[in-house]
Design a protein around this motif. Structure first.
Motif, PDB file in Angstrom:
ATOM      1  N   SER A  81       0.827  -1.202   0.000  1.00  0.00           N
ATOM      2  CA  SER A  81       0.000   0.000   0.000  1.00  0.00           C
ATOM      3  C   SER A  81       0.869   1.262   0.000  1.00  0.00           C
ATOM      4  O   SER A  81       0.582   2.228  -0.709  1.00  0.00           O
ATOM      5  CB  SER A  81      -0.920  -0.016   1.220  1.00  0.00           C
ATOM      6  OG  SER A  81      -1.751   1.100   1.242  1.00  0.00           O
ATOM      7  N   LEU A  82       1.920   1.249   0.777  1.00  0.00           N
ATOM      8  CA  LEU A  82       2.834   2.397   0.829  1.00  0.00           C
ATOM      9  C   LEU A  82       3.518   2.623  -0.519  1.00  0.00           C
ATOM     10  O   LEU A  82       3.734   3.768  -0.919  1.00  0.00           O
ATOM     11  CB  LEU A  82       3.875   2.209   1.937  1.00  0.00           C
ATOM     12  CG  LEU A  82       3.328   2.337   3.360  1.00  0.00           C
ATOM     13  CD1 LEU A  82       4.369   1.863   4.371  1.00  0.00           C
ATOM     14  CD2 LEU A  82       2.889   3.758   3.650  1.00  0.00           C
ATOM     15  N   ARG A  83       3.847   1.540  -1.228  1.00  0.00           N
ATOM     16  CA  ARG A  83       4.439   1.689  -2.560  1.00  0.00           C
ATOM     17  C   ARG A  83       3.474   2.423  -3.491  1.00  0.00           C
ATOM     18  O   ARG A  83       3.873   3.293  -4.264  1.00  0.00           O
ATOM     19  CB  ARG A  83       4.785   0.324  -3.150  1.00  0.00           C
ATOM     20  CG  ARG A  83       6.254   0.032  -3.089  1.00  0.00           C
ATOM     21  CD  ARG A  83       6.616  -1.287  -3.753  1.00  0.00           C
ATOM     22  NE  ARG A  83       6.961  -2.204  -2.681  1.00  0.00           N
ATOM     23  CZ  ARG A  83       6.396  -3.372  -2.459  1.00  0.00           C
ATOM     24  NH1 ARG A  83       5.476  -3.842  -3.250  1.00  0.00           N
ATOM     25  NH2 ARG A  83       6.773  -4.102  -1.445  1.00  0.00           N
ATOM     26  N   LEU A  84       2.191   2.066  -3.418  1.00  0.00           N
ATOM     27  CA  LEU A  84       1.178   2.734  -4.240  1.00  0.00           C
ATOM     28  C   LEU A  84       1.092   4.217  -3.879  1.00  0.00           C
ATOM     29  O   LEU A  84       1.115   5.087  -4.751  1.00  0.00           O
ATOM     30  CB  LEU A  84      -0.187   2.065  -4.066  1.00  0.00           C
ATOM     31  CG  LEU A  84      -1.388   2.816  -4.653  1.00  0.00           C
ATOM     32  CD1 LEU A  84      -1.263   2.960  -6.164  1.00  0.00           C
ATOM     33  CD2 LEU A  84      -2.680   2.107  -4.275  1.00  0.00           C
ATOM     34  N   ILE A  85       1.009   4.506  -2.593  1.00  0.00           N
ATOM     35  CA  ILE A  85       0.888   5.903  -2.158  1.00  0.00           C
ATOM     36  C   ILE A  85       2.130   6.701  -2.571  1.00  0.00           C
ATOM     37  O   ILE A  85       2.016   7.837  -3.035  1.00  0.00           O
ATOM     38  CB  ILE A  85       0.642   5.988  -0.642  1.00  0.00           C
ATOM     39  CG1 ILE A  85      -0.751   5.421  -0.318  1.00  0.00           C
ATOM     40  CG2 ILE A  85       0.775   7.418  -0.134  1.00  0.00           C
ATOM     41  CD1 ILE A  85      -1.034   5.256   1.153  1.00  0.00           C
TER      42      ILE A  85
END
Length: 163
Positions: A81-85
Motif C-alpha cells: 500500500s505504501l508503494r502505491l501511495i
C-alpha cells in the motif's frame, strides 16, 4: 488465513460464516495479486483519474488506505500500500487533484486527508517489519511535501511569467 490487504479477500478476513480454505499451492500462486492490483490501480489514477473520478473515489480507500488503517494488517500488505501511495505522491498533479476533487467536494470522501492521517498512523517506532513500514510512511510523507513544493514552484513560475 492469509492477509492479502483487501479486507478479507482470500480467506484472511474476519467475515462471518465459513471461510474458504485455500491450499498452500493456490495461496502461493495468488499471493502477487494484491500488489498487481494496486499497481494497475496506480496506473489508472496516474493516467485517467479525470475520466474515472467516481471509480477512484470508490477504489482508493481499499487499495491505498485499508492496510494502513486496519489494525492487524500484515506489514507486507502495508508495504504494498505504501508503494502505491509513494508512486501517486511523486506526481504533484495527482496530489492536487486528490485534494481538489475529493477533499474540497462536500459530497466526496476526504481522500487526501485520510491518506495523510493513515501515513501518520503507521509512523510509530517498532522493530523489524514495523520499522520498514514506518520508513515507508516517512518516505511517502517526504514525497508528498516534495511534490507540493514542485507544484507550488510551477505556479509561482507561471505567475511570474504572466507579469
Amino acid at each position: 488465513g492469509v492477509d492479502f490487504g483487501f479486507g478479507g479477500f482470500g480467506g484472511g478476513g474476519s467475515g462471518g460464516g465459513s471461510m474458504m480454505k485455500l491450499s498452500p499451492a493456490v495461496l502461493k500462486a495468488i499471493s502477487p495479486l494484491p500488489a498487481l492490483a494496486r499497481a494497475a490501480f496506480g496506473s489508472l489514477v496516474l493516467r485517467a483519474r479525470d475520466t474515472w473520478k467516481a471509480e477512484v473515489a470508490v477504489l482508493f480507500p481499499p487499495m491505498a488506505l485499508l492496510p494502513l488503517e486496519s489494525y492487524g494488517a500484515s506489514p507486507g500488505a502495508q508495504l504494498v500500500s505504501l508503494r502505491l501511495i509513494r508512486k501517486l505522491s511523486s506526481d504533484p498533479q495527482v496530489l492536487v487533484d486528490l485534494f481538489v476533487n475529493y477533499d474540497c467536494d462536500m459530497a466526496a470522501a476526504n481522500l487526501y486527508e485520510r491518506t495523510v492521517a493513515a501515513l501518520a498512523g503507521v509512523m510509530r517506532p517498532g522493530p523489524g517489519a514495523a520499522q520498514q513500514v514506518r520508513n515507508g510512511a516517512v518516505q511517502c510523507m517526504l514525497a508528498i511535501v516534495q511534490s507540493l513544493r514542485t507544484w507550488h514552484a510551477k505556479g509561482e513560475q507561471s505567475h511570474q511569467q504572466q507579469q
